[in-house]
Design a protein around this motif. Sequence first.
Motif, short mmCIF file in Angstrom:
data_model
loop_
_atom_site.label_atom_id
_atom_site.label_comp_id
_atom_site.label_asym_id
_atom_site.label_seq_id
_atom_site.Cartn_x
_atom_site.Cartn_y
_atom_site.Cartn_z
N VAL A 107 0.82 -1.22 0.00
CA VAL A 107 0.00 0.00 0.00
C VAL A 107 0.86 1.27 0.00
O VAL A 107 0.37 2.34 -0.32
CB VAL A 107 -1.02 0.02 1.16
N GLU A 116 -6.32 11.03 -4.19
CA GLU A 116 -7.66 10.49 -4.05
C GLU A 116 -7.73 9.45 -2.93
O GLU A 116 -6.72 8.92 -2.49
CB GLU A 116 -8.09 9.84 -5.37
N SER A 117 -8.96 9.16 -2.54
CA SER A 117 -9.21 8.19 -1.48
C SER A 117 -8.45 6.88 -1.74
O SER A 117 -8.46 6.37 -2.85
CB SER A 117 -10.71 7.93 -1.43
N GLY A 118 -7.79 6.38 -0.72
CA GLY A 118 -7.11 5.10 -0.84
C GLY A 118 -5.69 5.18 -1.36
O GLY A 118 -5.03 4.16 -1.54
N LYS A 139 -2.50 8.27 1.97
CA LYS A 139 -2.20 9.45 2.78
C LYS A 139 -2.21 9.10 4.27
O LYS A 139 -1.23 9.34 4.98
CB LYS A 139 -3.24 10.56 2.51
N PRO A 196 -2.53 -7.18 10.32
CA PRO A 196 -2.10 -7.63 8.99
C PRO A 196 -1.06 -6.71 8.34
O PRO A 196 -0.42 -7.10 7.38
CB PRO A 196 -3.39 -7.60 8.18
N GLU A 225 -6.95 15.26 7.36
CA GLU A 225 -8.26 15.81 7.00
C GLU A 225 -8.94 16.44 8.22
O GLU A 225 -10.06 16.09 8.57
CB GLU A 225 -9.18 14.70 6.45
N LEU A 235 -5.13 -2.07 -5.68
CA LEU A 235 -3.71 -2.15 -5.28
C LEU A 235 -3.14 -3.56 -5.38
O LEU A 235 -1.93 -3.73 -5.51
CB LEU A 235 -3.54 -1.63 -3.85
N1 ATP Z 1 -6.32 -4.03 6.44
C1 ATP Z 1 -6.02 -3.72 5.18
N2 ATP Z 1 -5.77 -4.68 4.26
C2 ATP Z 1 -5.47 -4.36 2.99
N3 ATP Z 1 -5.40 -3.10 2.53
C3 ATP Z 1 -5.65 -2.11 3.38
C4 ATP Z 1 -5.96 -2.35 4.75
N4 ATP Z 1 -6.16 -1.16 5.36
C5 ATP Z 1 -5.98 -0.23 4.40
N5 ATP Z 1 -5.68 -0.78 3.22
C6 ATP Z 1 -5.42 -0.09 1.94
O1 ATP Z 1 -4.41 0.86 2.08
C7 ATP Z 1 -4.58 1.89 1.13
C8 ATP Z 1 -4.23 3.22 1.71
O2 ATP Z 1 -5.24 3.64 2.59
P1 ATP Z 1 -5.24 5.07 3.29
O3 ATP Z 1 -6.18 4.98 4.43
O4 ATP Z 1 -3.87 5.50 3.55
O5 ATP Z 1 -5.86 5.98 2.15
P2 ATP Z 1 -6.08 7.55 2.20
O6 ATP Z 1 -5.23 8.13 1.13
O7 ATP Z 1 -5.91 8.07 3.58
O8 ATP Z 1 -7.60 7.66 1.71
P3 ATP Z 1 -8.81 8.57 2.26
O9 ATP Z 1 -8.73 9.84 1.49
O10 ATP Z 1 -10.01 7.78 1.88
O11 ATP Z 1 -8.64 8.72 3.74
C9 ATP Z 1 -6.03 1.80 0.67
O12 ATP Z 1 -6.07 1.50 -0.69
C10 ATP Z 1 -6.64 0.71 1.51
O13 ATP Z 1 -7.52 -0.08 0.75
#
Ligand code: ATP
Lengths: 339, 330
Positions: free
Chosen positions: B25, B44-46, B49, B64, B183, B285
Amino acid sequence: MSESPLLEVENLCTYFRLSKSHPFGRSRTVFAVDDVSFRVSRGTTFGIVGESGCGKSTTAMSILRLIKPTSGSVRFDGNDVLKLDPKPLRRLRSRMQLIFQDPYSSLNPRATAGNIVAAPLKTHNIGSRQQHHERVSELFSRVGLRPEQQTAFPHQFSGGQRQRISIARALATDPELIVCDEPVSALDVAIQAQVLNLLIRLQRELNLTYLFISHDMGVIQHMCDEVVVLYLGKIVEQADRNSLFSHPLHPYTWSLLSAVPSIYSDADSLKQRVKLKGDPPSPIDPPPGCRFAQRCPFADTSKHCYSKMPLLRIIKGQHKVACHRVSEEGVAPQDIHTI
Amino acid sequence: MNKEPILKIEDLCVDFKTRTGSVRVLHHINLSVKAGESIGIVGESGCGKSMTALATMQLIPTPPGLISEGSVLLKGDDLLKLNEIQMRDVRGNEISMIFQEPMTSLNPVFKIGMQISENIIRHQGKTKKEAQELSVAMMRAVKIPGAARLIKRYPHELSGGMRQRVMIAMALSCQPSVLIADEPTTALDVTVQAQIFDLLRDVQQDMGTAIILITHDMGVIAENTQRVVVMYAGHKFEEGPVDEIIHHPKHPYTRGLIRCTPHLKKNMEHEREELSEIPGIVPDLSRLDGLCPFRPRCSEKRRQCDEQMPQEIQTGDGHFVCCWAAGEDQ
Ligand SMILES: Nc1ncnc2c1ncn2[C@@H]1O[C@H](COP(=O)(O)OP(=O)(O)OP(=O)(O)O)[C@@H](O)[C@H]1O
Ligand SMILES: Nc1ncnc2c1ncn2[C@@H]1O[C@H](COP(=O)(O)OP(=O)(O)OP(=O)(O)O)[C@@H](O)[C@H]1O
Ligand code: SF4
Ligand SMILES: [Mg+2]
Ligand SMILES: [Mg+2]
């Protein structure tokens, strides 16, 4: 402009009586929507903007009679929506549809995308099974979904695709008016652009009328022909897009616009930013006078800001404002005073 | 301004175990922040960040999750070498974090005064009374009206804006050198958001705190940070001074991100134009192929993109980008 408006809302009030906190307590009332009037012309996008709790959704739900308004009238294509009997109301409902903010909870998780989109056709008894099938295929391609996706379930779609399903569902009965309540707020910016472009394209193709709700000033500016700004259940300003954004009259609109963070702002505009103090007050039993007075930088006792409710009045053309301190000539307090 | 960074993240990789195998990730993330500086992370989300922030604080659930490579240097010391007990001294003390939804980090059953004091007692060994006084002072500093009375309230009795202020008071109570704000205003109205950012700016000026601001709003980035990191699918795509990134973005994704937003315009001369779109959606991912993850959505894709992952190149003063197209323009 001789054509009659598609939607006319007059003196709409929706109050919620709250249960008393103890048996001898005063009963309290939420003035969620308080004396709201506006007209929406066919084929245009009419925006409602304001901060959380100002009454945007309650206005929309009252218009669709999904909430029972306390008083006022709503006319859709000449029909008095609030007085209609159940049967004609049902027929009318197929002509006005709703898209929600949350593309996750607004779709039935156990129904296939195809069945979700066909549901309004079944509810309103429109067409045969075969016709449903054809219509759903047509709608899928219209909103940019692939035909084979009809058999998939909501959890198999991304957020933007789910919002496309809601849009297809809203279009199924060939409505004239679509109420969009924060349709892109839950989506990522890149997906937001796809959905906004889709809504604009559909409007052009199908001559749709939108009542478009958002708290995002950038989105409202991009989408709407005319806009009302709500504050604690009251319209404080109403104008076409150009007048509103180039010369906001109400101190609230002005400070709201100034608070929006922008990639165009520079050190100067940051320094000039108006700073509203405090949180928006509660719409429960608001004090007399202007509802914005407690936070307004220009509130003035000698102008009755704290004692008399300002009426919404026409200033120039169709530009309306409810503020004691805006002059008849359209000079707003922020035009002449610095704070 | 050539100070050493106070926090330096180097080559950070995070993997998660899932039913179908291991998913990366975060891919070799590098970023750093100096004292008194604000940097932004957008995407973007995911895109990773929050994961970057959580890895820095060592708050990734393991398993995990697993930090599989890299280092997180705070004033030169690698935090990844610390054990959990040592790490507790760092969190809330040297590095603090504020989250989008204050209720996730405020305990609903304790009065807010107590929650702020507890942090002070734990890290600074103050007495209960001293900590209480400091809490009130802290709440005044973040402009909470009637602070002395409010310490006896429970979190749910406050408005969203007030709760976020309490969070900030708590996060700053030990004068951390780094504040990570994930955020912090997404749940708030714009007028309240403006107040919170003002507050953060004041605090930073007073205390010289380094701020890492996570957001998906380019306007927020433009107004509140000096440097920006753009992330996509766990990769860092671009980094640079904020004006450079907004006015001369080099990566096709950054360009798309800026152009697809309906930014509020003050002058209304031109008619509205269609928003430009980034077609498609973010990739899964678990299905990345080691090449540029933006490839399927990119309008500037070229031959190299299908052959090899681009290396990060420098295109200007402090401006870095990871894209074949940006390299060719030079
Ligand atoms: N337990 C998990 N198992 C597998 N993948 C995970 C797990 N927890 C998070 N992820 C993945 O890690 C990636 C990064 O997530 P993260 O929370 O950092 O995103 P973000 O940029 O903060 O998004 P947002 O704007 O929605 O807060 C995501 O694609 C998410 O699906
Ligand atoms: N069923 C109800 N009973 C009591 N109060 C209600 C009810 N529904 C809404 N309200 C109150 O009415 C006011 C207006 O709510 P509404 O949902 O219309 O706001 P909104 O502008 O749509 O806000 P948001 O941007 O958060 O969606 C709020 O103060 C809300 O708490
Ligand atoms: S590397 Fe290639 S595919 Fe990736 S963003 Fe750059 S041009 Fe597009
Ligand atoms: Mg609402
Ligand atoms: Mg996050």
